[in-house]
Scaffold this motif. Sequence first.
Motif, PDB file in Angstrom:
ATOM      1  N   ASN A  49       0.517  -1.246   0.085  1.00 17.50           N
ATOM      2  CA  ASN A  49      -0.044  -0.213   0.099  1.00 17.50           C
ATOM      3  C   ASN A  49       0.911   1.548  -0.160  1.00 17.50           C
ATOM      4  O   ASN A  49       2.800   1.046   0.471  1.00 17.50           O
ATOM      5  CB  ASN A  49      -0.541  -0.121   1.320  1.00 17.50           C
ATOM      6  N   LYS A  50       0.740   2.757  -0.602  1.00 25.26           N
ATOM      7  CA  LYS A  50       0.886   3.416  -0.529  1.00 25.26           C
ATOM      8  C   LYS A  50       1.584   3.781  -1.193  1.00 25.26           C
ATOM      9  O   LYS A  50       3.194   4.299  -1.228  1.00 25.26           O
ATOM     10  CB  LYS A  50       2.064   4.409   0.897  1.00 25.26           C
ATOM     11  N   ASP A  52       1.431   5.143  -3.709  1.00 22.31           N
ATOM     12  CA  ASP A  52       1.862   6.470  -4.759  1.00 22.31           C
ATOM     13  C   ASP A  52       3.120   7.303  -3.944  1.00 22.31           C
ATOM     14  O   ASP A  52       3.433   7.972  -4.831  1.00 22.31           O
ATOM     15  CB  ASP A  52       0.574   7.069  -4.343  1.00 22.31           C
ATOM     16  N   LEU A  53       3.324   6.458  -2.687  1.00 18.77           N
ATOM     17  CA  LEU A  53       4.518   7.791  -2.270  1.00 18.77           C
ATOM     18  C   LEU A  53       6.230   6.777  -2.496  1.00 18.77           C
ATOM     19  O   LEU A  53       7.167   7.212  -2.272  1.00 18.77           O
ATOM     20  CB  LEU A  53       4.588   7.243  -0.946  1.00 18.77           C
ATOM     21  N   THR A  76      -1.723  -1.564  -4.583  1.00 20.44           N
ATOM     22  CA  THR A  76      -2.460   0.040  -3.918  1.00 20.44           C
ATOM     23  C   THR A  76      -2.108   1.405  -3.401  1.00 20.44           C
ATOM     24  O   THR A  76      -0.787   1.722  -2.916  1.00 20.44           O
ATOM     25  CB  THR A  76      -3.590  -0.913  -2.953  1.00 20.44           C
ATOM     26  N   ASP A  77      -2.619   1.572  -3.431  1.00 16.89           N
ATOM     27  CA  ASP A  77      -3.347   2.867  -3.329  1.00 16.89           C
ATOM     28  C   ASP A  77      -4.639   3.548  -2.677  1.00 16.89           C
ATOM     29  O   ASP A  77      -5.474   3.759  -3.345  1.00 16.89           O
ATOM     30  CB  ASP A  77      -2.891   4.668  -4.555  1.00 16.89           C
ATOM     31  N   SER A  78      -4.625   3.364  -0.883  1.00 15.51           N
ATOM     32  CA  SER A  78      -5.901   3.001  -0.879  1.00 15.51           C
ATOM     33  C   SER A  78      -6.372   5.026  -0.971  1.00 15.51           C
ATOM     34  O   SER A  78      -8.067   5.206  -0.070  1.00 15.51           O
ATOM     35  CB  SER A  78      -5.697   2.829   0.334  1.00 15.51           C
ATOM     36  N   ASN A  79      -5.841   5.739  -1.055  1.00 14.99           N
ATOM     37  CA  ASN A  79      -6.277   6.992  -0.889  1.00 14.99           C
ATOM     38  C   ASN A  79      -7.044   7.459  -2.872  1.00 14.99           C
ATOM     39  O   ASN A  79      -8.257   7.730  -2.472  1.00 14.99           O
ATOM     40  CB  ASN A  79      -5.211   7.997  -0.992  1.00 14.99           C
ATOM     41  N   ILE A 119       0.647  -4.179  10.638  1.00 15.42           N
ATOM     42  CA  ILE A 119       1.037  -2.771  11.573  1.00 15.42           C
ATOM     43  C   ILE A 119       0.348  -1.675  11.636  1.00 15.42           C
ATOM     44  O   ILE A 119      -0.168  -1.109  10.559  1.00 15.42           O
ATOM     45  CB  ILE A 119       2.418  -2.896  11.762  1.00 15.42           C
ATOM     46  N   PRO A 120       0.347  -0.776  12.577  1.00 14.30           N
ATOM     47  CA  PRO A 120       0.208  -0.026  12.681  1.00 14.30           C
ATOM     48  C   PRO A 120       0.468   0.811  11.197  1.00 14.30           C
ATOM     49  O   PRO A 120       1.274   1.528  11.079  1.00 14.30           O
ATOM     50  CB  PRO A 120       0.203   1.193  14.190  1.00 14.30           C
ATOM     51  N   ASN A 121      -0.463   2.314  11.286  1.00  7.98           N
ATOM     52  CA  ASN A 121      -0.436   3.333   9.533  1.00  7.98           C
ATOM     53  C   ASN A 121      -0.544   2.960   8.753  1.00  7.98           C
ATOM     54  O   ASN A 121       0.762   3.890   7.542  1.00  7.98           O
ATOM     55  CB  ASN A 121       0.720   4.252  10.684  1.00  7.98           C
ATOM     56  N   VAL A 122      -0.107   1.610   7.953  1.00 12.46           N
ATOM     57  CA  VAL A 122       0.254   0.609   7.025  1.00 12.46           C
ATOM     58  C   VAL A 122      -1.117   1.154   6.044  1.00 12.46           C
ATOM     59  O   VAL A 122      -1.192   1.382   5.264  1.00 12.46           O
ATOM     60  CB  VAL A 122       0.558  -0.394   6.455  1.00 12.46           C
ATOM     61  N   GLY A 123      -2.446   1.532   6.342  1.00 16.20           N
ATOM     62  CA  GLY A 123      -3.083   2.180   5.711  1.00 16.20           C
ATOM     63  C   GLY A 123      -4.496   0.777   6.094  1.00 16.20           C
ATOM     64  O   GLY A 123      -5.673   0.402   4.871  1.00 16.20           O
ATOM     65  N   LYS A 124      -4.074   0.062   6.856  1.00  7.96           N
ATOM     66  CA  LYS A 124      -5.726  -0.831   6.987  1.00  7.96           C
ATOM     67  C   LYS A 124      -6.939  -0.285   6.822  1.00  7.96           C
ATOM     68  O   LYS A 124      -7.233  -0.690   6.150  1.00  7.96           O
ATOM     69  CB  LYS A 124      -5.900  -1.800   8.295  1.00  7.96           C
ATOM     70  N   SER A 125      -7.106   0.569   7.898  1.00  5.23           N
ATOM     71  CA  SER A 125      -8.619   1.210   7.848  1.00  5.23           C
ATOM     72  C   SER A 125      -9.159   2.148   6.151  1.00  5.23           C
ATOM     73  O   SER A 125      -9.651   1.855   5.586  1.00  5.23           O
ATOM     74  CB  SER A 125      -8.583   2.060   8.685  1.00  5.23           C
ATOM     75  N   SER A 126      -7.855   3.258   5.327  1.00  3.23           N
ATOM     76  CA  SER A 126      -7.932   3.386   4.137  1.00  3.23           C
ATOM     77  C   SER A 126      -8.821   2.119   2.844  1.00  3.23           C
ATOM     78  O   SER A 126      -9.856   2.880   2.350  1.00  3.23           O
ATOM     79  CB  SER A 126      -6.739   4.044   3.735  1.00  3.23           C
TER      80      SER A 126
HETATM   81  N1  LIG Z   1      -0.693   8.194   0.011  1.00  3.47           N
HETATM   82  C1  LIG Z   1      -1.136   6.940   1.084  1.00  3.47           C
HETATM   83  N2  LIG Z   1      -1.792   7.779   2.102  1.00  3.47           N
HETATM   84  C2  LIG Z   1      -1.999   5.835   2.779  1.00  3.47           C
HETATM   85  C3  LIG Z   1      -2.450   5.694   2.109  1.00  3.47           C
HETATM   86  N3  LIG Z   1      -3.426   4.546   2.585  1.00  3.47           N
HETATM   87  C4  LIG Z   1      -3.429   5.014   3.701  1.00  3.47           C
HETATM   88  N4  LIG Z   1      -2.376   6.819   3.530  1.00  3.47           N
HETATM   89  C5  LIG Z   1      -2.970   6.862   5.073  1.00  3.47           C
HETATM   90  O1  LIG Z   1      -1.954   6.558   5.786  1.00  3.47           O
HETATM   91  C6  LIG Z   1      -2.277   7.190   6.981  1.00  3.47           C
HETATM   92  C7  LIG Z   1      -2.339   5.865   7.894  1.00  3.47           C
HETATM   93  O2  LIG Z   1      -3.929   5.443   7.553  1.00  3.47           O
HETATM   94  P1  LIG Z   1      -5.080   4.129   7.694  1.00  3.47           P
HETATM   95  O3  LIG Z   1      -6.101   3.314   7.429  1.00  3.47           O
HETATM   96  O4  LIG Z   1      -5.522   4.919   9.709  1.00  3.47           O
HETATM   97  O5  LIG Z   1      -3.562   2.863   8.806  1.00  3.47           O
HETATM   98  P2  LIG Z   1      -3.881   2.282   9.935  1.00  3.47           P
HETATM   99  O6  LIG Z   1      -3.652   2.580  11.331  1.00  3.47           O
HETATM  100  O7  LIG Z   1      -3.448   0.812   9.176  1.00  3.47           O
HETATM  101  O8  LIG Z   1      -5.793   1.295   9.984  1.00  3.47           O
HETATM  102  C8  LIG Z   1      -3.577   8.030   6.378  1.00  3.47           C
HETATM  103  O9  LIG Z   1      -3.068   9.337   6.644  1.00  3.47           O
HETATM  104  C9  LIG Z   1      -3.533   8.300   5.264  1.00  3.47           C
HETATM  105  O10 LIG Z   1      -4.273   9.009   4.795  1.00  3.47           O
HETATM  106  C10 LIG Z   1      -1.925   5.690   0.388  1.00  3.47           C
HETATM  107  O11 LIG Z   1      -2.328   4.456  -0.506  1.00  3.47           O
HETATM  108  N5  LIG Z   1      -1.604   6.430  -0.325  1.00  3.47           N
END
Ligand SMILES: Nc1nc2c(ncn2[C@@H]2O[C@H](COP(=O)(O)OP(=O)(O)O)[C@@H](O)[C@H]2O)c(=O)[nH]1
Length: 283
Positions: A49-50, A52-53, A76-79, A119-126
Amino acid sequence: MAKTIKQIQEDLKLIDIAIEILDARIPISSQNPNIAKILEGKKKIVILNKCDLSDEKQNDKWMEHFKRKGIEAVLTDSNSGRGINECIKKIELIMEDKLEEQKLKGRVGRKIRVMILGIPNVGKSSFINRIAKKTSANVGNKPGVTRQKQWIRINEKIELLDTPGVLWPKFESQQVGINLALTGSIKEEILDKVELSYNLTKFLLNKYKINLCERYKLDGKYIEEILQRDLPENDNIYEIMQEIGKKRGCIISGGNIDDEKTAKIMLDEFKNGKLGKITLEEV
Ligand SMILES: Nc1nc2c(ncn2[C@@H]2O[C@H](COP(=O)(O)OP(=O)(O)O)[C@@H](O)[C@H]2O)c(=O)[nH]1
Ligand SMILES: [Mg+2]
């Protein structure tokens, strides 16, 4: 930790496929060290994920790497939603045989059940919001499970457990810690900001010098000169950080550079992708 892992293990009994979400910028550091053991005997898809970055060239290399290892992976880019449909297709493909088998046994209409881990912040919720398109209704509670589970309908074939499994990050080496802090999976306060940005600067000078020079309007020739100086590497890199601070007006009284402020700018800009598409870990 023990309680979380127990919960995840309970949840895993209910699902057919686990989706392990990684950060495409750090595909190694964002892996949970125990994931293989946790997922023993389960089908799995790896999500980078991410994307795009992360660096597109490195994305390709990582995809090749997973393919070689026989692991299903999707960028993936979950945004934006890039890669989400591919992920759905992959889930269906992986489960095709099993569904066919069940159909022959007369069990029709059984949905593929998936769960997100990471792990935290990888984008699970997104990712969950994207794949569930937010509008989808909960499938409802199923009898027979002690704790009531909410399932989200993805399509006519797939449903997803609404709560992702939050895994703990690796703390295997200092470098892993740095990578996790740079990408936001652990609080950067855990590490010294200036030290963290020092590590980032060093890495960028090595692999993405152009990005660094462009972003902070550094003269490439001058940077080379600094790097060639007959001084310890630390001093040279620190000098370049001071240059960046100067460019950004991070000055404190007496005309000195505010290292903390410079560090914060660099770390924030890296996290927000302002330094360009960068992958911290190569195959
Ligand atoms: N650029 C980018 N940011 C993302 C992507 N997925 C999630 N984020 C950002 O990463 C941060 C953590 O996302 P979140 O879904 O809360 O992660 P979780 O802790 O795994 O549930 C947020 O600021 C999201 O907007 C992605 O594919 N690309
Ligand atoms: Mg979350």
